[in-house]
Design a protein around this motif. Structure first.
Motif, PDB file in Angstrom:
ATOM      1  N   SER A   1       4.166   5.567  -5.481  1.00  0.00           N
ATOM      2  CA  SER A   1       4.240   5.609  -6.951  1.00  0.00           C
ATOM      3  C   SER A   1       3.079   6.347  -7.817  1.00  0.00           C
ATOM      4  O   SER A   1       3.426   6.811  -8.861  1.00  0.00           O
ATOM      5  N   LYS A   2       2.124   6.627  -6.953  1.00  0.00           N
ATOM      6  CA  LYS A   2       1.108   7.356  -7.666  1.00  0.00           C
ATOM      7  C   LYS A   2       1.015   8.835  -7.035  1.00  0.00           C
ATOM      8  O   LYS A   2       0.129   9.501  -6.730  1.00  0.00           O
ATOM      9  N   HIS A   3       2.276   9.334  -6.907  1.00  0.00           N
ATOM     10  CA  HIS A   3       2.491  10.836  -6.470  1.00  0.00           C
ATOM     11  C   HIS A   3       1.802  11.831  -7.603  1.00  0.00           C
ATOM     12  O   HIS A   3       1.451  12.823  -6.998  1.00  0.00           O
ATOM     13  N   TRP A   4       1.793  11.350  -8.748  1.00  0.00           N
ATOM     14  CA  TRP A   4       1.019  12.358  -9.919  1.00  0.00           C
ATOM     15  C   TRP A   4      -0.511  12.374  -9.240  1.00  0.00           C
ATOM     16  O   TRP A   4      -1.227  13.678  -9.663  1.00  0.00           O
ATOM     17  N   LEU A   5      -0.931  11.267  -9.049  1.00  0.00           N
ATOM     18  CA  LEU A   5      -2.364  11.613  -8.445  1.00  0.00           C
ATOM     19  C   LEU A   5      -2.760  12.212  -7.150  1.00  0.00           C
ATOM     20  O   LEU A   5      -3.509  13.185  -7.146  1.00  0.00           O
TER      21      LEU A   5
ATOM     22  N   ASP B   1       0.874  -1.188  -0.312  1.00  0.00           N
ATOM     23  CA  ASP B   1      -0.036   0.010  -0.044  1.00  0.00           C
ATOM     24  C   ASP B   1       0.813   1.323   0.036  1.00  0.00           C
ATOM     25  O   ASP B   1       0.656   2.317  -0.969  1.00  0.00           O
ATOM     26  N   LEU B   2       1.758   1.325   0.927  1.00  0.00           N
ATOM     27  CA  LEU B   2       2.870   2.381   0.830  1.00  0.00           C
ATOM     28  C   LEU B   2       3.372   2.386  -0.455  1.00  0.00           C
ATOM     29  O   LEU B   2       3.734   3.610  -0.883  1.00  0.00           O
ATOM     30  N   GLY B   3       4.146   1.495  -0.973  1.00  0.00           N
ATOM     31  CA  GLY B   3       4.829   1.589  -2.397  1.00  0.00           C
ATOM     32  C   GLY B   3       4.002   2.089  -3.441  1.00  0.00           C
ATOM     33  O   GLY B   3       4.166   2.860  -4.299  1.00  0.00           O
ATOM     34  N   SER B   4       2.521   1.589  -3.540  1.00  0.00           N
ATOM     35  CA  SER B   4       1.997   1.794  -4.588  1.00  0.00           C
ATOM     36  C   SER B   4       1.425   3.331  -4.313  1.00  0.00           C
ATOM     37  O   SER B   4       1.291   3.943  -5.158  1.00  0.00           O
TER      38      SER B   4
END
Length: 284
Positions: free
Chosen positions: A38-42, A32-35
């Protein structure tokens, strides 16, 4: 007795095989943390949209935040510099940095209580990492701080207070505050989703803590009890940002206190998140 040429006792139990193949709670929390990272743009886009929607239809928009902060700094600077008998040239920069840093910390805490409840429909309908909502909340408040931070150089310029190279030490201090904001938002978000009395309790406590913490008054005013004020974790959090900007040394234990708070909070929240992550959707 044999099955397919193998002894029955040697056959793998399908239930046990499924259990062993299922990721454990810690692995799911790390995923969950990694995902979420990775979705920093969102979460960056969502944070910016939050600010735009909050001031939709307003002429000044987010400038209202900066304007209200400027009025508060000017008014408190005039009044409290006289009450505390401090030269305004020294007090106004002290107040500006302390007040804006406090607003960031308190906003992260109060928004953290609502971080999951405010997006309950999204949690129940869209499959997203829970940490996306946490990063969104912290980044939104960081944007607001950056927007209001324009008042700091203005206050320094008006009061004739210079800024030296030691001000760069405020950057790691701010990064530590953001890291603390992440675990605080995640922890309070889960607890508040389970117990709905937590947000108003936290809001009431913050009002009391504001006056008990050396935000707008110098810790030196405590006299022989100064060490008690310096042990306040919220003072330490403000001090590692304010002192470098003012060109002053931090209190003796500020970095140590914030470091311990960061490490302990991350460890505690990691265990809590691993244990109760699967229940958040039911709590909200």
């Amino acid at each position: 007795m044999t099955v397919a040429g193998k002894p029955l006792s040697a056959q793998a139990d399908p239930i046990e095989t499924a259990k062993s193949a299922r990721p454990n709670r810690g692995s799911l929390a790390l995923q969950d943390l990694g995902s979420g990272l990775s979705k920093h743009w969102l979460w960056r886009a969502m944070a910016m949209q939050d600010i735009v929607l909050r001031y939709r239809g307003s002429v000044l928009g987010p400038l209202w935040l900066t304007l209200s902060a400027a009025i508060m700094i000017a008014a408190m600077g005039l009044i409290y510099s006289q009450l505390f008998n401090i030269d305004p040239i020294r007090y106004v920069p002290f107040l500006a940095v302390g007040l804006l840093t406090w607003q960031f910390i308190s906003s992260v805490i109060t928004d953290g209580c609502e971080v999951f409840m405010s997006v309950q429909h999204a949690i129940q309908q869209v499959r997203l990492p829970y940490t996306v909502h946490v990063f969104r909340s912290v980044f939104r408040n960081l944007l607001i701080l950056g927007h209001n931070a324009v008042l700091i150089p203005i206050a320094f310029l008006v009061m004739g207070h210079g800024i030296g190279w030691e001000a760069l030490m405020a950057i790691p201090g701010l990064l530590l505050l953001c890291l603390n904001g992440i675990w605080i938002s995640l922890l309070l978000g889960m607890v508040s989703a389970r117990f709905r009395d937590i947000p108003p309790i936290v809001a009431a406590l913050l009002q009391v803590v504001f006056f008990a913490t050396p935000v707008f008054w110098p810790v030196e005013n405590l006299g022989r009890f100064r060490h008690l004020g310096e042990m306040n974790p919220l003072f330490a959090a403000i001090d590692i940002v304010r002192a470098p900007l003012l060109g002053e040394p931090t209190a003796p234990h500020s970095w140590l206190i914030v470091g311990i708070m960061t490490t302990g909070g991350l460890v505690m929240t990691a265990g809590f998140f691993s244990r109760f992550r699967s229940r958040i959707a039911y709590w909200v």
